[in-house]
Design a protein around this motif. Structure first.
Motif, PDB file in Angstrom:
ATOM      1  N   ILE A 138       0.882  -0.978  -0.081  1.00 28.20           N
ATOM      2  CA  ILE A 138      -0.031   0.166   0.015  1.00 28.20           C
ATOM      3  C   ILE A 138       0.837   1.201  -0.073  1.00 28.20           C
ATOM      4  CG2 ILE A 138      -1.759   1.331   1.054  1.00 28.20           C
ATOM      5  CD1 ILE A 138      -2.665  -1.309   2.546  1.00 28.20           C
ATOM      6  N   LEU A 139       0.420   2.269  -0.731  1.00 25.90           N
ATOM      7  CA  LEU A 139       1.113   3.364  -0.998  1.00 25.90           C
ATOM      8  C   LEU A 139       0.023   4.469  -0.843  1.00 25.90           C
ATOM      9  CD1 LEU A 139       3.742   5.620  -1.245  1.00 25.90           C
ATOM     10  CD2 LEU A 139       3.258   5.180  -3.602  1.00 25.90           C
ATOM     11  N   ALA A 140       0.020   5.472   0.256  1.00 31.79           N
ATOM     12  CA  ALA A 140      -1.447   6.294   0.297  1.00 31.79           C
ATOM     13  C   ALA A 140      -0.927   7.577   0.789  1.00 31.79           C
ATOM     14  CB  ALA A 140      -2.401   5.663   1.288  1.00 31.79           C
TER      15      ALA A 140
ATOM     16  N   GLN B 256      -1.954  15.549  -1.475  1.00 32.58           N
ATOM     17  CA  GLN B 256      -1.531  14.694  -2.785  1.00 32.58           C
ATOM     18  C   GLN B 256      -0.982  16.022  -3.526  1.00 32.58           C
ATOM     19  OE1 GLN B 256      -4.765  12.291  -4.336  1.00 32.58           O
ATOM     20  NE2 GLN B 256      -4.611  10.976  -2.324  1.00 32.58           N
ATOM     21  N   GLY B 257       0.012  15.508  -4.562  1.00 27.76           N
ATOM     22  CA  GLY B 257       0.207  16.448  -5.420  1.00 27.76           C
ATOM     23  C   GLY B 257       1.667  17.408  -5.087  1.00 27.76           C
ATOM     24  N   ARG B 258       2.162  17.029  -4.027  1.00 28.38           N
ATOM     25  CA  ARG B 258       3.268  17.603  -3.405  1.00 28.38           C
ATOM     26  C   ARG B 258       4.588  16.962  -3.509  1.00 28.38           C
ATOM     27  NH1 ARG B 258       0.216  20.308   1.736  1.00 28.38           N
ATOM     28  NH2 ARG B 258      -1.687  20.599   0.595  1.00 28.38           N
ATOM     29  N   GLY B 259       4.551  15.723  -4.148  1.00 29.88           N
ATOM     30  CA  GLY B 259       5.914  15.009  -3.762  1.00 29.88           C
ATOM     31  C   GLY B 259       5.919  14.021  -2.645  1.00 29.88           C
ATOM     32  N   HIS B 260       4.910  13.946  -1.856  1.00 25.43           N
ATOM     33  CA  HIS B 260       4.921  13.120  -0.508  1.00 25.43           C
ATOM     34  C   HIS B 260       4.838  11.627  -0.953  1.00 25.43           C
ATOM     35  CE1 HIS B 260       4.573  16.329   1.837  1.00 25.43           C
ATOM     36  NE2 HIS B 260       3.388  16.708   1.573  1.00 25.43           N
ATOM     37  N   GLY B 261       4.046  11.411  -2.245  1.00 33.81           N
ATOM     38  CA  GLY B 261       3.848   9.913  -2.642  1.00 33.81           C
ATOM     39  C   GLY B 261       5.372   9.459  -3.299  1.00 33.81           C
ATOM     40  N   ARG B 262       6.044  10.344  -3.792  1.00 31.45           N
ATOM     41  CA  ARG B 262       7.298  10.052  -4.499  1.00 31.45           C
ATOM     42  C   ARG B 262       8.567   9.946  -3.162  1.00 31.45           C
ATOM     43  NH1 ARG B 262       8.157  13.200  -8.859  1.00 31.45           N
ATOM     44  NH2 ARG B 262       7.829  11.610 -10.298  1.00 31.45           N
TER      45      ARG B 262
ATOM     46  N   ASP C 219      -6.904   2.013 -14.262  1.00 33.87           N
ATOM     47  CA  ASP C 219      -7.234   3.282 -14.495  1.00 33.87           C
ATOM     48  C   ASP C 219      -6.759   4.313 -13.564  1.00 33.87           C
ATOM     49  OD1 ASP C 219      -8.820   2.223 -12.660  1.00 33.87           O
ATOM     50  OD2 ASP C 219     -10.678   2.780 -13.575  1.00 33.87           O
ATOM     51  N   ASN C 220      -6.043   3.912 -12.406  1.00 30.63           N
ATOM     52  CA  ASN C 220      -5.301   4.660 -11.623  1.00 30.63           C
ATOM     53  C   ASN C 220      -4.236   5.521 -12.008  1.00 30.63           C
ATOM     54  OD1 ASN C 220      -4.625   5.785  -9.053  1.00 30.63           O
ATOM     55  ND2 ASN C 220      -4.316   3.945  -7.993  1.00 30.63           N
ATOM     56  N   GLU C 221      -4.480   6.598 -12.855  1.00 34.26           N
ATOM     57  CA  GLU C 221      -3.507   7.362 -13.521  1.00 34.26           C
ATOM     58  C   GLU C 221      -2.150   7.796 -12.555  1.00 34.26           C
ATOM     59  OE1 GLU C 221      -2.632   6.673 -16.380  1.00 34.26           O
ATOM     60  OE2 GLU C 221      -0.968   8.073 -16.332  1.00 34.26           O
TER      61      GLU C 221
END
Ligand SMILES: CC(C)(COP(=O)(O)OP(=O)(O)OC[C@H]1O[C@@H](n2cnc3c(N)ncnc32)[C@H](O)[C@@H]1OP(=O)(O)O)[C@@H](O)C(=O)NCCC(=O)NCCS
Length: 159
Positions: free
Chosen positions: A87-89, A95-101, A126-128
């Motif tokens: 899991i990555l959440a 979101q969209g601020r580099g935290h996922g990366r 479809d999870n783009e």
């Protein structure tokens, strides 16, 4: 800060999971078709999944100014060099601020240090956002699969 999870994190792990996967999880489609399973809706089922991950997996948490923003978890089998990111959440508000990366890099480094030479993970076709991230980070697509469901009980019940 990225750090290992501790027991006090469990409620936030669950909260962030429900918030981030709510819009995309196929578990919701199960409820749409059949209703909750034995009274347990998709949120309950996700809660159980996260609780199980908490027992069995390595979990890294990303915090900023004391706020829990996201996490990554998975397992590594050092004997064969294979790690799996389960899991990555990231909380939708962050979101969209580099935290996922950042979380992805952190769990890659963690698994490398624990004997992994390769990593696998799964994402919906479809999870783009997720697919773009993995593509950009050098992951290669191996296979696509279908998720199937069939009602088999209780005995005698119509499907
Ligand atoms: C997937 C997820 C973890 C990405 O985390 P994030 O913090 O929003 O992503 P980042 O800001 O670190 O962005 C990293 C890359 O992801 C991709 N990405 C992120 N958001 C995107 C979007 N809305 N559309 C397309 N690509 C996107 C981009 O490739 C981006 O790199 P770039 O900024 O250099 O273009 C997050 O969106 C999430 O929690 N989604 C719901 C749960 C989920 O899908 N988890 C992964 C399933 S396996």
């Amino acid at each position: 800060v990225i750090r290992p999870a501790h027991s006090a994190d469990l409620p936030r792990l669950i909260e962030v999971s429900l918030a981030s996967f709510g819009p995309i999880t196929w578990q919701r489609t199960v409820d749409d078709r059949f209703g909750p399973l034995k009274g347990h809706d998709w949120k309950d089922r996700w809660r159980r999944r996260v609780e199980k991950a908490f027992q069995e997996q390595t979990i890294l948490v990303l915090e900023q100014d004391g706020k829990f923003l996201g996490y990554a978890c998975g397992t590594v089998d050092a004997a064969i060099g294979l790690g799996h990111i389960d899991i990555l959440a990231v909380d939708p508000s962050a979101q969209g601020r580099g935290h996922g990366r950042r979380l992805l890099h952190a769990i890659e480094e963690h698994f490398l240090a624990h004997g992994a030479t390769h990593l696998t993970l799964e994402s919906l076709v479809d999870n783009e956002p997720a697919n773009s991230l993995y593509r950009a980070e050098g992951y290669q697509q191996l296979a696509q699969h279908f998720n199937w469901v069939k009602k088999i009980g209780p005995p005698g019940a119509a499907s």
